[in-house]
Design an enzyme around this catalytic site. Sequence first.
Site, mmCIF file in Angstrom:
data_model
loop_
_atom_site.group_PDB
_atom_site.id
_atom_site.type_symbol
_atom_site.label_atom_id
_atom_site.label_comp_id
_atom_site.label_asym_id
_atom_site.label_seq_id
_atom_site.Cartn_x
_atom_site.Cartn_y
_atom_site.Cartn_z
ATOM 1 N N CYS A 53 -23.804 67.516 -20.091
ATOM 2 C CA CYS A 53 -22.612 68.289 -20.438
ATOM 3 C C CYS A 53 -22.908 69.285 -21.566
ATOM 4 O O CYS A 53 -23.819 69.088 -22.381
ATOM 5 C CB CYS A 53 -21.486 67.362 -20.876
ATOM 6 S SG CYS A 53 -20.656 66.510 -19.523
ATOM 7 N N GLU A 55 -21.155 69.936 -24.262
ATOM 8 C CA GLU A 55 -20.911 69.415 -25.610
ATOM 9 C C GLU A 55 -22.139 68.676 -26.135
ATOM 10 O O GLU A 55 -22.517 68.805 -27.303
ATOM 11 C CB GLU A 55 -19.701 68.457 -25.593
ATOM 12 C CG GLU A 55 -18.380 69.111 -25.227
ATOM 13 C CD GLU A 55 -18.101 69.107 -23.729
ATOM 14 O OE1 GLU A 55 -19.051 69.190 -22.932
ATOM 15 O OE2 GLU A 55 -16.914 69.028 -23.366
ATOM 16 N N CYS A 89 -18.034 62.850 -23.477
ATOM 17 C CA CYS A 89 -18.196 63.895 -24.493
ATOM 18 C C CYS A 89 -17.271 63.670 -25.681
ATOM 19 O O CYS A 89 -17.618 64.008 -26.810
ATOM 20 C CB CYS A 89 -17.961 65.279 -23.887
ATOM 21 S SG CYS A 89 -19.391 65.814 -22.919
HETATM 22 N N1 THU Z 1 -18.821 69.221 -17.896
HETATM 23 C C1 THU Z 1 -19.158 69.551 -19.176
HETATM 24 O O1 THU Z 1 -20.163 70.229 -19.420
HETATM 25 N N2 THU Z 1 -18.343 69.112 -20.176
HETATM 26 C C2 THU Z 1 -17.200 68.397 -19.987
HETATM 27 O O2 THU Z 1 -16.593 67.947 -20.940
HETATM 28 C C3 THU Z 1 -16.679 68.214 -18.626
HETATM 29 C C4 THU Z 1 -17.676 68.398 -17.546
HETATM 30 C C5 THU Z 1 -19.687 69.676 -16.806
HETATM 31 C C6 THU Z 1 -20.495 68.576 -16.185
HETATM 32 C C7 THU Z 1 -20.778 69.145 -14.804
HETATM 33 O O3 THU Z 1 -21.939 69.951 -14.892
HETATM 34 C C8 THU Z 1 -19.584 70.044 -14.520
HETATM 35 O O4 THU Z 1 -18.933 70.256 -15.777
HETATM 36 C C9 THU Z 1 -18.594 69.465 -13.527
HETATM 37 O O5 THU Z 1 -18.215 68.199 -13.885
#
Ligand code: THU
Length: 139
Positions: A53, A55, A89
């Site tokens: 992710c 974050e 996150c």
């Molecule tokens: N994702 C994030 O980067 N941060 C979040 O808090 C929510 C989800 C990303 C993970 C994945 O690559 C995409 O969003 C879809 O879930």
Amino acid sequence: MPSEEMIALARTVMERAYAPYSSFRVGAVLRGGNGKLYAGCNVENAAYPQGTCAEVAAIAVMVADGERRIVEALVMGEGESLIAPCGGCRQHLSEFAAAAVPVHLCDPTGVRRTITMGELLPLAFGAASLAGPGHDDGG
Ligand code: THU
């Protein structure tokens, strides 16, 4: 409200996200206690659970720079619905952000909503939860 610099940086890193599987690009920018901005994006993988992710990526950049305190956070996502950090996150942010820290939830045009870390993760499990009687030291 976050600075224009913070929003612009989130947009830049969000556009660089590697999200070929979900097509959902996310950018995260953290302001450290030192005033500096740290940015990260999501990086997916063909082995889906290995994706990371935005974050978590931004936190790694901050810690690698020697900073361990988040004083402001911003998460930017595309799409109709409001982006809010996933549960994992929230826990990662909570490790370095106090309950009063503002978290700006943004789309590419700007802030849609600002909430605090404490609202995002009430009753957080943290370092203090490990202290005190009842702690099993394995002995
Ligand atoms: N994702 C994030 O980067 N941060 C979040 O808090 C929510 C989800 C990303 C993970 C994945 O690559 C995409 O969003 C879809 O879930």
